[in-house]
Design an enzyme around this catalytic site. Sequence first.
Site, PDB file in Angstrom:
ATOM      1  N   SER A 137      30.199   3.065  -9.034  1.00  0.00           N
ATOM      2  CA  SER A 137      29.854   1.913  -9.880  1.00  0.00           C
ATOM      3  C   SER A 137      30.997   0.901  -9.788  1.00  0.00           C
ATOM      4  CB  SER A 137      29.698   2.346 -11.337  1.00  0.00           C
ATOM      5  OG  SER A 137      29.697   1.228 -12.203  1.00  0.00           O
ATOM      6  N   TYR A 150      32.904   7.005 -18.191  1.00  0.00           N
ATOM      7  CA  TYR A 150      32.132   6.615 -16.998  1.00  0.00           C
ATOM      8  C   TYR A 150      33.051   6.030 -15.916  1.00  0.00           C
ATOM      9  CZ  TYR A 150      28.231   4.300 -14.485  1.00  0.00           C
ATOM     10  OH  TYR A 150      27.313   3.862 -13.557  1.00  0.00           O
ATOM     11  N   LYS A 154      33.563   7.601 -12.248  1.00  0.00           N
ATOM     12  CA  LYS A 154      33.189   6.877 -11.029  1.00  0.00           C
ATOM     13  C   LYS A 154      34.415   6.574 -10.159  1.00  0.00           C
ATOM     14  CE  LYS A 154      28.651   6.486 -11.626  1.00  0.00           C
ATOM     15  NZ  LYS A 154      27.701   7.283 -10.810  1.00  0.00           N
TER      16      LYS A 154
HETATM   17  P1  NDP Z   1      18.416   5.690 -13.943  1.00  0.00           P
HETATM   18  O1  NDP Z   1      18.792   5.972 -15.350  1.00  0.00           O
HETATM   19  O2  NDP Z   1      17.158   4.957 -13.632  1.00  0.00           O
HETATM   20  O3  NDP Z   1      18.387   7.066 -13.114  1.00  0.00           O
HETATM   21  C1  NDP Z   1      19.364   8.049 -13.250  1.00  0.00           C
HETATM   22  C2  NDP Z   1      18.823   9.312 -12.644  1.00  0.00           C
HETATM   23  O4  NDP Z   1      19.806  10.356 -12.752  1.00  0.00           O
HETATM   24  C3  NDP Z   1      17.569   9.826 -13.330  1.00  0.00           C
HETATM   25  O5  NDP Z   1      16.638  10.201 -12.337  1.00  0.00           O
HETATM   26  C4  NDP Z   1      18.056  11.046 -14.110  1.00  0.00           C
HETATM   27  O6  NDP Z   1      17.076  12.058 -14.258  1.00  0.00           O
HETATM   28  C5  NDP Z   1      19.136  11.528 -13.179  1.00  0.00           C
HETATM   29  N1  NDP Z   1      20.017  12.487 -13.829  1.00  0.00           N
HETATM   30  C6  NDP Z   1      20.832  12.310 -14.889  1.00  0.00           C
HETATM   31  N2  NDP Z   1      21.471  13.465 -15.179  1.00  0.00           N
HETATM   32  C7  NDP Z   1      21.044  14.388 -14.275  1.00  0.00           C
HETATM   33  C8  NDP Z   1      21.323  15.751 -14.034  1.00  0.00           C
HETATM   34  N3  NDP Z   1      22.187  16.454 -14.784  1.00  0.00           N
HETATM   35  N4  NDP Z   1      20.713  16.367 -12.997  1.00  0.00           N
HETATM   36  C9  NDP Z   1      19.834  15.706 -12.224  1.00  0.00           C
HETATM   37  N5  NDP Z   1      19.504  14.415 -12.399  1.00  0.00           N
HETATM   38  C10 NDP Z   1      20.117  13.765 -13.415  1.00  0.00           C
HETATM   39  O7  NDP Z   1      19.661   4.943 -13.351  1.00  0.00           O
HETATM   40  P2  NDP Z   1      19.884   4.233 -11.938  1.00  0.00           P
HETATM   41  O8  NDP Z   1      18.831   4.599 -10.972  1.00  0.00           O
HETATM   42  O9  NDP Z   1      20.154   2.826 -12.170  1.00  0.00           O
HETATM   43  O10 NDP Z   1      21.277   4.915 -11.551  1.00  0.00           O
HETATM   44  C11 NDP Z   1      21.479   5.633 -10.355  1.00  0.00           C
HETATM   45  C12 NDP Z   1      22.989   5.709 -10.094  1.00  0.00           C
HETATM   46  O11 NDP Z   1      23.512   4.390  -9.942  1.00  0.00           O
HETATM   47  C13 NDP Z   1      23.781   6.382 -11.212  1.00  0.00           C
HETATM   48  O12 NDP Z   1      24.775   7.193 -10.649  1.00  0.00           O
HETATM   49  C14 NDP Z   1      24.412   5.198 -11.939  1.00  0.00           C
HETATM   50  O13 NDP Z   1      25.607   5.547 -12.591  1.00  0.00           O
HETATM   51  C15 NDP Z   1      24.654   4.247 -10.772  1.00  0.00           C
HETATM   52  N6  NDP Z   1      24.793   2.849 -11.153  1.00  0.00           N
HETATM   53  C16 NDP Z   1      23.730   2.126 -11.636  1.00  0.00           C
HETATM   54  C17 NDP Z   1      23.899   0.792 -11.996  1.00  0.00           C
HETATM   55  C18 NDP Z   1      22.779  -0.049 -12.532  1.00  0.00           C
HETATM   56  O14 NDP Z   1      23.048  -1.197 -12.930  1.00  0.00           O
HETATM   57  N7  NDP Z   1      21.546   0.417 -12.536  1.00  0.00           N
HETATM   58  C19 NDP Z   1      25.203   0.134 -11.858  1.00  0.00           C
HETATM   59  C20 NDP Z   1      26.229   0.975 -11.312  1.00  0.00           C
HETATM   60  C21 NDP Z   1      26.013   2.284 -10.970  1.00  0.00           C
HETATM   61  P3  NDP Z   1      16.259  12.232 -15.650  1.00  0.00           P
HETATM   62  O15 NDP Z   1      15.369  11.026 -15.750  1.00  0.00           O
HETATM   63  O16 NDP Z   1      15.503  13.498 -15.443  1.00  0.00           O
HETATM   64  O17 NDP Z   1      17.297  12.275 -16.748  1.00  0.00           O
END
Ligand code: NDP
Length: 241
Positions: A137, A150, A154
């Site tokens: 991130s 966080y 990261k």
């Molecule tokens: P979402 O919240 O849409 O998706 C996050 C995903 O991670 C979900 O599918 C969730 O599953 C899964 N997850 C969380 N905990 C676990 C776990 N213990 N085991 C398996 N799966 C897990 O977020 P994004 O798609 O936006 O984020 C994806 C990545 O990008 C993350 O690492 C986030 O930190 C990073 N990021 C995103 C930004 C943004 O602006 N969107 C900015 C910077 C970084 P479930 O639904 O089942 O909980």
Amino acid sequence: MRSILITGGNGGLGLAMGSHFLEQDPQARVWLGVRKNRAAAEALAAAHPERCRLLDLDVTDPAAWETAVAAVLDADGRIDVLVNNAGLHQDGLLATMDAATWSRVISTNLDATFHGCRAVVVPMMRQRFGRIINIASLSAILPPLGQTNYAAAKAGVVALGRTLAKEVARSGITVNSVLPGYIETEALGGMDEEARKQARMTIPMRRFGTADEVAAAVYFLASPQAAYITGSALKIDGGVF
Ligand code: NDP
């Protein structure tokens, strides 16, 4: 056949990356790691029978990783790409943050990246090819207040990737981090319109990124054309410094 495992496969970025690999590479088999929510990932898999499959994978569980990677190797005989994408943030000032909130965020973002890399690195070394892409991130390098957990996680992901890149450089494996800024997904769901407006004002391009823009960069880092890129940390943030 190119075998690709993407964690957090039901989330905004995970789905966009899965779709991108499926659309751009007819040879790709995409494995989406899912946990409690799976409806959107199931819909993508149903639209691409045989080429897209779901795996139950809580990324904080090392045993689940072993099982998931074994399933991929059983089916495909190899694993070419791992995208450590699952993650979460739980913001709050350190002064009032409880230890469980700290640990949950470190475990889901940082420990999980270790478990994932650990599970694939030996098979990738044996096949003398691999692409590991860790979704970090912008908070890793420009942390806003309220994200001690966080940002630390990261930043750790970036450092882990840089170190591992050196360890596996001679085995045909590259390891890179992607640092998204504000990207339009569910992860931004907690922001009201005023907060979104203020956030946009901090971005030189004055807009949030799209999940497809992140997916395209990940796809490139996973490609043969990116063979000489390793240990890098790629910001995707509309120009924030
Ligand atoms: P979402 O919240 O849409 O998706 C996050 C995903 O991670 C979900 O599918 C969730 O599953 C899964 N997850 C969380 N905990 C676990 C776990 N213990 N085991 C398996 N799966 C897990 O977020 P994004 O798609 O936006 O984020 C994806 C990545 O990008 C993350 O690492 C986030 O930190 C990073 N990021 C995103 C930004 C943004 O602006 N969107 C900015 C910077 C970084 P479930 O639904 O089942 O909980």
